[in-house]
Each structure stands twice: as structure tokens, then as C-alpha cells.
Design a protein around this motif. Structure first.
Motif, PDB file in Angstrom:
ATOM      1  N   PHE A   1       0.784  -1.133  -0.309  1.00 41.00           N
ATOM      2  CA  PHE A   1       0.270  -0.141  -0.215  1.00 41.00           C
ATOM      3  C   PHE A   1       1.163   1.139   0.192  1.00 41.00           C
ATOM      4  CE2 PHE A   1      -3.188   3.175   2.250  1.00 41.00           C
ATOM      5  CZ  PHE A   1      -3.571   3.515   1.449  1.00 41.00           C
ATOM      6  N   MET A   2       1.878   1.049   0.749  1.00 38.00           N
ATOM      7  CA  MET A   2       3.088   2.381   0.436  1.00 38.00           C
ATOM      8  C   MET A   2       3.215   2.857  -0.187  1.00 38.00           C
ATOM      9  SD  MET A   2       5.523   3.648   3.470  1.00 38.00           S
ATOM     10  CE  MET A   2       6.986   2.273   3.273  1.00 38.00           C
ATOM     11  N   GLY A   3       3.858   1.208  -1.352  1.00 42.70           N
ATOM     12  CA  GLY A   3       4.422   1.616  -2.641  1.00 42.70           C
ATOM     13  C   GLY A   3       2.947   2.740  -3.366  1.00 42.70           C
ATOM     14  N   GLY A   4       1.994   1.622  -3.399  1.00 30.82           N
ATOM     15  CA  GLY A   4       0.620   2.572  -3.952  1.00 30.82           C
ATOM     16  C   GLY A   4       0.674   4.253  -3.920  1.00 30.82           C
ATOM     17  N   VAL A   5       0.827   4.572  -2.808  1.00 34.94           N
ATOM     18  CA  VAL A   5       0.386   5.677  -1.742  1.00 34.94           C
ATOM     19  C   VAL A   5       1.991   5.808  -2.671  1.00 34.94           C
ATOM     20  CG1 VAL A   5       0.775   7.344   0.100  1.00 34.94           C
ATOM     21  CG2 VAL A   5      -0.562   5.075  -0.335  1.00 34.94           C
ATOM     22  N   THR A   6       2.607   5.875  -2.600  1.00 30.52           N
ATOM     23  CA  THR A   6       4.478   6.705  -3.327  1.00 30.52           C
ATOM     24  C   THR A   6       3.983   7.527  -4.360  1.00 30.52           C
ATOM     25  OG1 THR A   6       5.682   5.618  -1.127  1.00 30.52           O
ATOM     26  CG2 THR A   6       6.673   6.117  -2.538  1.00 30.52           C
ATOM     27  N   TYR A   7       3.325   6.741  -5.136  1.00 35.36           N
ATOM     28  CA  TYR A   7       3.222   6.291  -6.756  1.00 35.36           C
ATOM     29  C   TYR A   7       2.488   7.716  -7.430  1.00 35.36           C
ATOM     30  CZ  TYR A   7       2.372   4.737 -11.655  1.00 35.36           C
ATOM     31  OH  TYR A   7       2.442   4.700 -12.869  1.00 35.36           O
ATOM     32  N   LEU A   8       1.111   7.321  -6.343  1.00 32.50           N
ATOM     33  CA  LEU A   8       0.083   8.313  -6.163  1.00 32.50           C
ATOM     34  C   LEU A   8       1.143   9.684  -6.112  1.00 32.50           C
ATOM     35  CD1 LEU A   8      -3.296   7.958  -4.825  1.00 32.50           C
ATOM     36  CD2 LEU A   8      -2.413   8.839  -6.398  1.00 32.50           C
ATOM     37  N   TRP A   9       2.089   9.993  -5.205  1.00 33.80           N
ATOM     38  CA  TRP A   9       2.559  10.582  -4.531  1.00 33.80           C
ATOM     39  C   TRP A   9       3.357  11.573  -5.756  1.00 33.80           C
ATOM     40  CZ3 TRP A   9       7.484  12.427  -4.484  1.00 33.80           C
ATOM     41  CH2 TRP A   9       8.153  13.357  -3.873  1.00 33.80           C
ATOM     42  N   TRP A  10       4.204  10.179  -6.079  1.00 37.16           N
ATOM     43  CA  TRP A  10       4.704  10.782  -7.501  1.00 37.16           C
ATOM     44  C   TRP A  10       4.311  11.199  -8.250  1.00 37.16           C
ATOM     45  CZ3 TRP A  10      10.210   8.884  -7.755  1.00 37.16           C
ATOM     46  CH2 TRP A  10      10.711   9.014  -9.161  1.00 37.16           C
ATOM     47  N   MET A  11       3.181  10.988  -8.506  1.00 45.41           N
ATOM     48  CA  MET A  11       2.296  11.877 -10.300  1.00 45.41           C
ATOM     49  C   MET A  11       1.992  13.185  -9.853  1.00 45.41           C
ATOM     50  SD  MET A  11       0.360   7.995 -11.636  1.00 45.41           S
ATOM     51  CE  MET A  11       0.391   8.463 -10.242  1.00 45.41           C
ATOM     52  N   GLY A  12       1.479  13.158  -8.653  1.00 41.37           N
ATOM     53  CA  GLY A  12       0.657  14.707  -7.683  1.00 41.37           C
ATOM     54  C   GLY A  12       1.451  15.590  -7.630  1.00 41.37           C
ATOM     55  N   SER A  13       2.121  14.971  -7.119  1.00 38.30           N
ATOM     56  CA  SER A  13       3.361  15.988  -5.907  1.00 38.30           C
ATOM     57  C   SER A  13       5.070  16.386  -6.762  1.00 38.30           C
ATOM     58  CB  SER A  13       2.981  15.924  -4.614  1.00 38.30           C
ATOM     59  OG  SER A  13       2.192  16.079  -4.399  1.00 38.30           O
ATOM     60  N   SER A  14       5.123  14.848  -7.284  1.00 36.80           N
ATOM     61  CA  SER A  14       6.639  15.585  -7.249  1.00 36.80           C
ATOM     62  C   SER A  14       7.656  16.661  -7.964  1.00 36.80           C
ATOM     63  CB  SER A  14       7.086  13.814  -8.164  1.00 36.80           C
ATOM     64  OG  SER A  14       6.735  14.006  -8.991  1.00 36.80           O
ATOM     65  N   ASP A  15       6.302  16.904  -9.352  1.00 38.97           N
ATOM     66  CA  ASP A  15       6.960  17.747  -9.648  1.00 38.97           C
ATOM     67  C   ASP A  15       6.936  19.527  -9.342  1.00 38.97           C
ATOM     68  OD1 ASP A  15       8.016  16.835 -11.924  1.00 38.97           O
ATOM     69  OD2 ASP A  15       5.413  16.659 -12.558  1.00 38.97           O
ATOM     70  N   SER A  16       6.327  20.000  -7.635  1.00 36.21           N
ATOM     71  CA  SER A  16       5.351  20.356  -7.220  1.00 36.21           C
ATOM     72  C   SER A  16       6.295  21.112  -5.960  1.00 36.21           C
ATOM     73  CB  SER A  16       4.177  21.149  -7.598  1.00 36.21           C
ATOM     74  OG  SER A  16       3.031  20.044  -7.096  1.00 36.21           O
ATOM     75  N   GLU A  17       6.543  19.433  -5.300  1.00 35.32           N
ATOM     76  CA  GLU A  17       6.646  19.712  -3.903  1.00 35.32           C
ATOM     77  C   GLU A  17       7.939  20.202  -3.838  1.00 35.32           C
ATOM     78  OE1 GLU A  17       5.038  18.497  -1.273  1.00 35.32           O
ATOM     79  OE2 GLU A  17       5.792  19.444  -0.429  1.00 35.32           O
ATOM     80  N   GLU A  18       8.259  21.066  -2.779  1.00 34.18           N
ATOM     81  CA  GLU A  18       9.599  21.557  -2.540  1.00 34.18           C
ATOM     82  C   GLU A  18      10.561  20.281  -0.847  1.00 34.18           C
ATOM     83  OE1 GLU A  18       8.781  25.724  -1.785  1.00 34.18           O
ATOM     84  OE2 GLU A  18       8.725  25.743  -3.740  1.00 34.18           O
ATOM     85  N   ASN A  19       9.379  20.176  -0.131  1.00 34.27           N
ATOM     86  CA  ASN A  19       9.760  19.941   1.341  1.00 34.27           C
ATOM     87  C   ASN A  19       9.263  17.557   1.032  1.00 34.27           C
ATOM     88  OD1 ASN A  19      10.382  22.040   2.230  1.00 34.27           O
ATOM     89  ND2 ASN A  19       7.731  22.168   2.340  1.00 34.27           N
ATOM     90  N   ALA A  20      10.187  17.743  -0.095  1.00 38.72           N
ATOM     91  CA  ALA A  20       9.200  16.595  -0.383  1.00 38.72           C
ATOM     92  C   ALA A  20      10.735  15.268   0.580  1.00 38.72           C
ATOM     93  CB  ALA A  20      10.205  15.418  -1.199  1.00 38.72           C
ATOM     94  N   PRO A  21      12.108  15.664   1.078  1.00 35.22           N
ATOM     95  CA  PRO A  21      12.253  14.948   2.332  1.00 35.22           C
ATOM     96  C   PRO A  21      11.637  14.756   3.414  1.00 35.22           C
ATOM     97  CG  PRO A  21      14.105  15.850   1.391  1.00 35.22           C
ATOM     98  CD  PRO A  21      12.614  17.246   1.054  1.00 35.22           C
ATOM     99  N   GLU A  22      11.184  16.271   4.337  1.00 38.06           N
ATOM    100  CA  GLU A  22      10.076  15.862   5.231  1.00 38.06           C
ATOM    101  C   GLU A  22       8.820  15.151   5.063  1.00 38.06           C
ATOM    102  OE1 GLU A  22      11.761  18.335   3.794  1.00 38.06           O
ATOM    103  OE2 GLU A  22      12.703  19.729   4.802  1.00 38.06           O
TER     104      GLU A  22
END
Lengths: 549, 542
Positions: B105-126
């Protein structure tokens, strides 16, 4: 390969083909699939005519309830204590309805050919995919003999039907579709409770009998825990006596009458019976013509089939307990449906309410538990399965041309469209129950059966007289309808209307022919194929009732 | 380090390497957290790099978890202790099964995040430190029967969740939701800790097995009865908060609505199911120790208590979902309702007449596995609608069947599966719970069966509201643009729901295997494979 499996899943394969086929081919594939399914289902007649024993169902299906043909049993979900099978089989109960389903599906698939929507090229793929999936669900219900599997097929129909009404229906389609969905699911929910309960109670019965009970109809099979096998549940003495026992309670209510009610309501909603009928006028009126044909021709029959397959054989004591109530509800449906039909000014709504009235005869015939009653109920289902799709299609034909369904605005259509007028007369007279047409046999058999029952139920005479008298209402609304729509002076409004096209004739002609043939040769066309099994069911029910002190 | 551990006195007799291996899936996640912290220093704060590191961590952890699953298949292991009953952590089939589900499930959620937020997210490490942190907490929640560890694990799972809900600083709704969640969470954590301290005071031990025996004694004898009950209620309320069971469900819709969609999806499945499995484990430990006839009598009210809580939770969740216009909020109430269905399975093995606790347990596990796919699919579609239209209002779903058929069809499948309609897997999930309840064959069982199926009917209407909006209405909005990967994800979920229906048999068999030995390992006689216990505590059979 098992014939029934092929018949059930052919439409599903057709649906897959429709998914990948290029757009212009979709309609042909769908029609061809339903035609092949129909033709293939005709091979089932082979079990009557190829048999050495004879050609009536009494001869083909032996002397006890539970003899089946074309059986397939594969384990599906099995664990230590659960045994769900892929179990299909056919006998005189399922057979006529199966043929009816494939026939009506084929004809209504053909009726879908020229829907107005197709001119803008929208949704054609989705429509036929859903249509074929629906057919698989319907066929499955009539041949599944594992309760779990039966329930799955029962539910599989819901979603396609919802979309077929909701997307392609009339103005109030959204309301009608969700109403259909909620009502039917309400029924299935009760059925699901019964499904779980019957499984565990049959398990208890076997535990009480020492943990091992020989199967009632299969040799070399021993039951060690509960079962979903509908035949076993009905015929196994251990299970039956436990179900019927006064001491068996569910939440401190008597088991058999309660479960009977759960199942009964589930099926009564489908049939439909007053007061569970209100979804029907909405759904039937809002659905597109071919779907109305399916709804009236096949879906309603599932209710009646459910009574004969589940309620009565498995809970005979429950049937006895509720006999009077059910018969009264049946008569109320007959009269209420007829009166409502009489009050309608919408052509399609009138036909829809007439279905409620006709289905009341089915319930009455089953409720009184006599030979003629059961036979008449089954015949009435088949007859209605032929006349009501025809009536709905007749409404559709004129709606396609006039774009309204106001009965009072029509008039003189017979003169404008002579072929259409002739067909319409046949169709509506069949629905009316004119002697010599299919509707008559069903009604008269049910009435005879009700009189028969007078020897055991004194109230049956009264009900028989009331329902016989109510036939006048049916004649009333149908003759009045014919006068207003088809007779009278030709109206200018409809002057240039083209008569029925050859495709429309091709759909109407077989139904018209069957309406006549069934009316003239009821033995050869229906009774020979069904009566044997029906009598066995009845014998089983009555003997079970008589055994209870 | 291993050498040092092995030499020190406290660890004598423990094969440390082996025990570290058993906890390696969670340790890998911790290492991934460290890697995520180190990443910005070494290669920069690029969201994609961080995402890649996290994905690698998840995959490594998954592989290890599969290996551990093979290791513990024969029986569970209580870890890092020579005392069998006081193991801080334990690894058994159940905990590993949950960790596997969690990682997928975490893989799925990370994948969702990847598509939705990875371009705009500045605080990915946090973000990922928080996500991984809560995952570790959830992983620990299911692998312990020690009260201290339970409190720690719940906090480890909760604290990052509070921050994740309010992660987008610019979003006022997120901040509000986060605050609500935090206040609610802090209070219920306090109550739970109070309960734990009372239990410790009563029994002098933190091991649930020993605490349970003391509790049962006082329940049976009436000695310290009130205080015991209060303590147990306090403990239960802390867990019920995580499950969002009635009456601790109020945070759920607000937190879900305010949070980013990936976070909502994460909380809806992971945190609830971790808490459910924790509760299931506690319930089993308690009931496994009950043998005295007076004490068995105490179980029936307990079962009724949990059963009624479950019934209210799912009925309330379903009714509250009716009027919602926000898809996230609607799915939040739906998740409350589903928590109710799953709680019903727990009522099964608290029940005194239940010899079939395993049936309830495997039903619960099957349900969680199916629920994961249903929610991942449904939230995936909602996410893609939100990304394109900027709103999760039901109005933005209008005409989706035309605008994006490849999203609308899987959405319909996921929603119908949530209703529990065959031929989708949601029905199978409900079916096994119904079977487990039916097997009780008493008024509680049938009461819950009826509640569950009637709730199916209630829930149909509001799920259909989304379907209606997607398929029957159309106001001519333009076609939806969506990432292809996201479309693939939701379609895989939909196909999985079909497959899990058709292959219901292998699914059930697998979950039965994963719940096979729990009753042995959670009881006091928990085995330490490599260190023979000095004085084995006798297992008590009911």
C-alpha cells in the motif's frame, strides 16, 4: 464442455468481443451472439426428444424432485467447513424460462438495432456490452443450483440493468434506475441473510444427526457440514425436518416461516407484488423499449422461479403457514394492477401495470399449492414472457414514430398502419387472455387450481371467484385501450406514418405466432416440458406439510 | 555492534543477528528514513531523487519481509528478550502479513505522490520522513503484545500523521484539520496511557499476557473490578481513536478532508487496519487466557460491547456519508463504515462460544487486503480528478464517464466493490465476515449479520451518487487530462478486485495460512526459538 456453461457464458464472450471490435461491427456481433445463444439453447430440447424414457418432463426427470440434466459441479470455494460449488443443472423449472430468456434476449437485441441514439454514434459499445452481460446474469439465475452461485448471478444483473435504464432511458431515468437498484438490492439483502442462515442451520441439522448424513440424491456423497446445494436443502430429510421443526428458531422466531418471508420478499420485489411493486412502473416506463422487453419478459419471471425453486421446496411449512396471506396478496395484485392500468393515460405505463396484474395470477397459483395452480403459474409466466415483450415493443414502435405515448391523442392507427394494427390486436388480446391465446391458459389454470384448493383451504373459493371476476377488469382496460388507439377515425396527425418495417415484423411475428401456438397447443408447447417437475415439487411440498403434526 | 550486543549481559542467550533479521523490514524503513535525511545533504532536495530512494527502501523492505514470512511460517517468535512472555516485539504470521500489505500500500501511495506532487513539492524529504515514520509505527503496532510498546507504536504512527495532515502550510483547511486531529489524538493518547498505567499498577507487568491474566482474575473474582474495567476502557479508547470507531470518529472526516489526497488514502487504510489488527491481537490474548467459567461469562458482554460499537460505527458512517458533497469527506465516512464491518470480525473472537477465532481473524485479514485495493483505486481516481479540476466536490465528477472513461469505469468498479456487490472482491470480504458471524449462531452473530447486510443497502445510495454524477449527468466539461501511470494504477486495482473475487479460494487459503499460528504465539507461551525459557508459563486452554 457442459452445454449450460456454454449457454450462460456465450453472451459474456460476446461482450468481450464487443469490447475490442470496431464500432460498425458491434451491433452485428451482439445480435449474432444472442442469436447463437438462442439456437444453442434450443439444443436442450434434445434431452426430451433424444431420451428413451419419453418426451415429457415426467418421463425425462424421473420420479423424485432433484433429477437434473446437463449437470456440472466444480468446487469453487472450499475450505474445511465451506463448500461453494460451480453447480449448474436444468430441469423442468429452469428449462422453459431459459429458452424464454434466450428468445426474448435475441428479439430485444434486434429491437435495439435502430435506437435513435445510435444516429449520433454515442454509447453503442457500452450498451451492447452491458446488454450481453445482463443476459449472462439472467441465464445464470435459471440454471445455478448452488445458492451462493444463484445469489451471485442474481446480483450480477443489477449493475448492467441500472446503467441500461439510467443512461439510455427516458426523462426520469435517473430516478427510475436508482429506484430499481435500491428495491432489488433490498430484496437481495434479505436473501443474503437467508443464504448465511440456511447454510449454518443445515450444518446444525447435520451435526445433530451425528455429523454425517448421506446425500439425498447423489450416491457416494456424505454431507459433513452445511450446504448451499438447493436440491439437497430441499430433499434431504435431515435438513428438512430440522428446518421445519418448531424448536428451530432464528432470533427467537420460528425458522421456516421467517426464512420463507426473507426469501419471499426478495423474490416478491422482483415479481413484483403489491406493495413492493412501485419500482416497476417507473423502471418499465423509463427504460428504452428493448430493455422494457427484457424487464417484463425475463426479469419478472425470476421472482416466480425463485418461489418455485427456493421458497416452496425448501420451506414447505413456511409456505403452508403463509398460504392465505400470499393468496390474498396475489388477488390484491391482480385487482390493484388492473385498476391502475385502467387509470393510465400513458400507453407504456398501462402495459407496465398490466404486468403487475398478470403476475398476481402467478402468485395466486403458487400460493394455493395445487397441481393446476403450479402449472398455471408456470404457464402464466411463459405466456406473459411472450405477450408483454410484444406489447412493450408495440408501444415502442408507435413511440418511435409519434414521440409521445398519450393514449388519448392516438386514434385510428389500424387504418394508418394496417399491419401494425393487426399485430397489436394479437399482442393485446394475448395479454387480455382471450381463449385460444396464451394468456387464457395461464389464467384459467390458475383459477381452476384455486378452486381445487377449496377442499383444503375453504377461503380458496372466495378468492377464486373474486379473481375470476376481475378478469373483466383486464378486458376492460385492454379493449378500451384498443378502441382509443387503434380504432376510430384516422387522425391527420398520424397520416403519413410508415407501417411496421420488415425488422419490426421479424420481431413481432415470432411472438405473435407463439402467442397463438401456446394458446392452442398448451400441452405440446409448455405443459409437457414442465408439468413433471412441477408435480414433483408439489408432491414434495405437500408430503412435507402432511408430515408435520 | 552485533558482537557488542551479544557480549553484554542483558543480551546473553539471544541470537541477535537472527532477531535483527526478523525485524529487518521495519529496520529497513528506519534506514530509509536516515537515507532520506542524508539525501539533501549529498545530492540535493530534488523530489524525484527522494522518491526514488523511498521506493528502493520499500522494495528492499518488502523483499526482506517476504523472507521473514518464510522464516516465521512455522510459528511466531517473540523478540529481543529471554523471557518468553515479556518480549517487547514479536514477529509472527499475522504481523508479517500486515507488514506486507502495508508495504504494498505504501508503494501505491508513494506512486500516487510521485504523479501528483513530485513536480511541485519542495519539502519531499520532510514528507517522506513523516510517511516512513508513521509506517514504522504501524508496523510496530501489529508486532507487539507489550503495553509500553503499544503506546510507543501508536504514538510513532500518530505524531507523523498529525504533521502530514497539515503538511501544506499554505492550506488553511489542512492546518485546521491537523489541529483537530492533534487535539483529539493527544487526548485519546493521554487516556490510553492512563489506562496502561492503571493496568501496570494492577498487575505489575507490561506484558499483555500477564496483564490479561490479572484482569481475568479480577473480573472473575470481583476484586478490583471497577478499576480494571476503567483501565481496559481507557486502553480501548486509545485504539478506537485510531480505528475511528464510534464515539471516537469525529476527527476522521475533518482530517481526511483537509489532508492532501495521498495522505488521506494512506490514513484511510493503513492507520485503521494497523489499529484493527492490534485490537484483534489484544482481544485474542485476553480471550486465550480465559478459562474460569465465571470469567467466560464476562466475555459475552465484552463481545456485545464490541459488536454494538461496530454496528453503530458502520451505521453512523453510512448515514453520515449521505449528505456529503466532497468526495474525500464521503470516502472518509465510508472508511468509518468499513472500520465498523471489520470490527465485527473482532467481536467474533471475543465471543465466549467462539471456537473459530481464526475464522474471524482470517476474515479480517482478507477484508483488509481487499479494502486496500478498493480504497487505493477510489482515492487514485479522486486524486486525478482533484489534480485536474482542483476540487474534490462531486460536481467535478460530472460526466467523467465521457471525459475519462478509463478512470470512470475503474471508479465504478471500486465503488461497487465498496458497496459489496458481486462480482467484485468487496463482496467476498463481507462474505467471510458474515460467515464468521453466522458461525457464532447466536443472537449477537445474527444481529451483526443483519446490521452488516442492511448497511450494504444503506451504503449503496451514497456510493451511487458518485456513479450517477459520473455516468448519468453531463454538463459538457472538457475531457480530463490525467497521468497515464495513474490510469494504470486504478485499472490495476479494478482488475485486482475482479481477480480477488474469482480467486476467492486462494485468497482465503493464504489468509488462513497467515493467521494460522497466532493463537499459539500471542498466548503466554510465546516461543523463543533459540533460548529455552527457564520457567515456561503454562498455556491456558479455554
Amino acid at each position: 464442455m457442459n452445454t449450460l456453461t456454454i449457454i450462460v457464458f456465450l453472451p459474456a464472450i460476446g461482450a468481450l468481443l464487443c469490447l475490442i471490435a470496431p464500432k460498425p461491427l458491434i451491433r452485428s456481433i451482439a445480435v449474432l451472439t444472442s442469436l447463437v445463444t438462442f439456437l444453442f439453447s434450443l439444443t436442450l430440447f434434445g434431452m426430451y426428444f433424444g431420451s428413451e424414457a419419453g418426451s415429457t418432463s415426467a418421463e425425462v426427470f424421473g420420479s423424485t424432485y432433484g433429477a437434473l440434466h446437463h449437470v456440472i459441479r466444480l468446487p469453487w470455494i472450499t475450505s474445511e467447513s465451506i463448500n461453494i460449488e460451480f453447480f449448474l443443472g436444468i430441469d423442468g423449472l429452469g428449462f422453459p424460462l431459459l429458452i424464454l430468456t434466450t428468445l426474448v434476449s435475441f428479439l430485444s437485441c434486434l429491437a435495439s438495432w435502430n435506437m435513435e441514439r445510435w444516429k449520433i454514434g454515442k454509447g453503442i459499445r457500452a450498451y451492447f456490452i452491458l446488454f450481453l452481460l445482463l443476459e449472462t446474469g439472467m441465464l445464470g439465475v435459471f440454471v445455478a443450483l448452488d445458492f451462493f452461485l444463484f445469489y451471485i448471478f442474481w446480483e450480477v444483473m443489477l449493475l448492467p440493468m441500472y446503467f441500461l435504464i439510467g443512461v439510455w432511458g427516458g426523462e426520469r431515468r435517473e430516478y427510475a434506475a436508482i429506484k430499481f437498484f435500491l428495491f432489488t438490492l433490498a430484496g437481495s439483502v434479505l436473501m443474503l441473510i437467508a443464504l448465511v442462515a440456511m447454510y449454518f442451520y443445515s450444518g446444525d441439522a447435520i451435526t445433530q444427526a451425528g455429523g454425517e448424513v448421506a446425500s439425498a440424491y447423489q450416491s457416494d456423497v456424505t454431507l459433513t457440514h452445511g450446504t448451499f446445494d438447493l436440491i439437497e436443502l430441499a430433499t434431504n430429510k435431515t435438513i428438512q425436518s430440522y428446518f421445519a421443526s418448531e424448536g428451530t428458531t432464528f432470533l427467537s422466531l420460528k425458522f421456516a416461516p421467517l426464512m420463507f418471508v426473507f426469501l419471499f420478499i426478495g423474490f416478491a420485489i422482483k415479481l413484483p407484488i403489491v406493495p413492493f411493486h412501485t419500482w416497476l412502473p417507473d423502471a418499465h416506463v423509463q427504460a428504452p423499449t428493448p430493455i422494457s422487453m427484457i424487464l417484463a419478459g425475463v426479469l419478472l419471471k425470476m421472482g416466480g422461479y425463485g418461489f418455485l425453486r427456493l421458497c416452496y421446496p425448501i420451506f414447505p411449512t413456511g409456505a403452508e403457514f403463509w398460504a392465505f396471506t400470499l393468496a390474498v396478496i396475489g388477488v390484491v395484485s391482480i385487482i390493484y394492477g388492473a385498476l391502475c392500468a385502467m387509470a393510465q393515460s400513458d400507453f407504456k405505463k398501462l402495459v407496465a401495470y398490466s404486468s403487475i396484474s398478470h403476475m398476481g395470477f402467478v402468485l395466486l397459483g403458487i400460493a394455493v399449492m395445487t397441481k393446476a395452480g403450479f402449472q398455471g403459474a408456470m404457464f402464466q409466466m411463459i405466456a406473459h414472457g411472450i405477450s408483454s415483450p410484444m406489447c412493450f415493443f408495440l408501444v415502442g414502435v408507435i413511440y418511435d414514430r409519434a414521440h409521445h405515448r398519450e393514449i388519448n391523442r392516438f386514434g385510428g392507427l389500424w387504418l394508418t398502419m394496417p399491419k401494425y394494427g393487426t399485430m397489436a390486436t394479437i399482442g393485446f388480446f394475448a395479454a387480455l387472455g382471450l381463449p385460444g391465446m396464451c394468456g387464457f391458459i395461464g389464467e384459467i389454470w390458475v383459477l381452476l387450481g384455486t378452486f381445487d384448493a377449496g377442499s383444503k383451504y375453504p377461503w380458496a373459493y372466495t378468492l377464486a371467484i373474486i379473481s375470476a371476476a376481475s378478469v373483466i377488469l383486464t378486458a376492460g382496460y385492454i379493449l378500451w385501450l384498443i378502441r382509443r388507439v387503434y380504432l376510430g377515425k384516422e387522425k391527420e396527425e398520424y397520416a403519413g406514418y410508415s407501417d411496421v418495417s420488415s425488422r419490426e415484423v421479424f420481431i413481432l411475428a415470432p411472438l405473435a405466432l407463439l402467442a397463438l401456438v401456446l394458446g392452442i397447443f398448451p400441452m405440446q408447447t409448455v405443459f409437457n416440458f414442465t408439468n413433471g417437475t412441477l408435480d414433483l415439487v408439489l408432491a414434495h411440498v405437500t408430503s412435507a406439510i402432511s408430515m408435520v403434526p | 555492534m552485533t558482537m557488542w550486543l551479544a557480549q553484554s549481559n542483558a543480551w546473553a542467550g539471544i541470537d541477535v543477528t537472527r532477531h535483527l533479521f526478523l525485524f529487518s523490514p521495519m529496520l529497513t524503513l528506519v534506514c530509509t528514513m536516515l537515507a532520506v535525511v542524508a539525501c539533501p545533504i549529498i545530492v540535493g532536495r530534488s523530489a524525484k531523487t527522494i522518491g526514488a530512494v523511498v521506493v528502493m527502501g520499500i522494495i528492499a523492505s518488502f523483499i526482506l519481509a517476504v523472507r521473514v514470512a518464510g522464516e516465521v511460517a512455522g510459528g511466531g517468535i517473540s523478540g529481543l528478550s529471554t523471557q518468553p512472555a515479556s518480549g517487547m516485539l514479536l514477529v509472527d504470521n499475522l504481523s508479517i502479513a500486515f507488514q506486507l500489505i502495508l508495504l504494498i500500500f505504501m508503494g501505491g501511495v508513494t506512486y500516487l505522490w510521485w504523479m501528483g506532487s513530485s513536480d511541485s513539492e519542495e519539502n519531499a524529504p520532510e514528507f517522506f520522513i513523516l510517511l516512513l515514520g508513521s509506517a514504522v509505527g504501524m508496523g510496530l503496532m501489529v508486532s507487539t503484545s507489550n503495553l509500553l510498546m503499544i503506546a510507543l507504536a501508536i504514538e510513532t504512527a500518530s505524531l507523523p500523521s498529525y504533521a502530514m495532515v497539515g503538511f501544506d502550510k499554505r492550506d488553511r483547511r489542512g492546518a485546521e484539520a491537523s489541529l483537530k486531529y492533534l487535539i483529539f489524538g493527544a487526548i485519546s493518547a493521554a487516556i490510553m496511557l492512563y489506562g496502561i498505567s492503571l493496568l501496570y499498577g494492577l498487575s505489575g507487568s507490561l506484558s499483555v499476557a500477564i496483564v490479561a491474566q490479572h484482569c481475568i482474575q479480577s473480573l472473575a473474582s470481583g476484586h478490583n473490578l471497577v478499576i480494571t474495567l476503567v483501565a481496559l476502557m481507557c486502553l480501548l479508547s486509545g485504539i478506537a481513536f485510531k480505528i475511528s470507531a464510534f464515539p471516537f470518529h469525529f476527527w476522521c472526516p475533518d482530517a481526511f478532508e483537509g489532508a492532501k489526497i495521498e495522505v488521506t488514502a494512506w490514513l484511510s487504510v493503513a492507520s485503521k487496519s494497523a489499529a484493527l489488527i492490534l485490537l484483534a491481537r489484544l482481544a485474542m490474548v485476553f480471550c486465550a487466557g480465559v478459562s474460569a467459567p465465571e470469567a467466560i461469562g464476562m466475555l459475552s458482554p465484552l463481545a456485545w460491547g464490541i459488536g454494538i460499537m461496530a454496528a453503530i460505527t458502520c451505521t453512523l458512517g453510512n448515514f453520515a456519508a449521505y449528505k456529503q458533497t466532497s468526495a474525500k469527506r464521503l470516502l472518509a465516512y465510508s472508511s468509518i463504515a468499513h472500520a465498523g464491518y471489520m470490527l465485527m470480525a473482532i467481536a467474533v473472537f471475543v465471543h465466549p462460544h467462539s471456537d473459530h477465532g481464526q475464522e474471524g481473524m482470517s476474515a479480517l485479514l482478507t477484508y483488509i487486503a481487499i479494502y486496500m485495493f478498493m480504497n487505493l483505486g477510489a482515492f487514485g481516481v479522486v486524486a486525478m480528478v482533484v489534480w485536474d479540476t482542483g476540487s474534490d466536490n462531486l460536481a467535478s465528477f460530472t460526466g467523467l464517464l465521457r471525459r475519462a472513461p478509463l478512470l470512470a469505469v475503474p471508479m465504478i468498479i471500486c465503488l461497487m466493490s465498496l458497496v459489496g456487490l458481486p462480482p467484485f472482491a468487496g463482496f467476498i470480504g463481507k462474505w467471510w465476515i458474515l460467515v464468521a458471524l453466522g458461525r457464532l449462531n447466536d443472537s449477537l452473530g445474527w444481529f451483526l449479520v443483519i446490521t452488516a447486510v442492511v448497511n450494504t443497502l444503506i451504503s449503496l445510495y451514497y456510493y451511487m451518487r458518485i456513479v450517477v454524477q459520473m455516468s448519468l449527468r453531463d454538463d459538457g466539461q472538457p475531457a480530463l487530462s490525467f497521468p497515464l501511470g495513474g490510469m494504470a494504477l486504478v485499472n490495476i486495482c479494478a482488475i485486482a478486485l475482479f481477480a480477488m473475487f474469482g480467486f476467492a479460494q486462494p485468497l482465503k487459503t493464504t489468509s488462513e495460512q497467515f493467521t494460522r499460528n497466532i493463537f499459539d504465539t500471542t498466548m503466554a507461551k510465546t516461543v523463543v526459538v533459540d533460548a529455552a525459557p527457564a520457567q515456561p508459563i503454562e498455556s491456558v486452554q479455554r
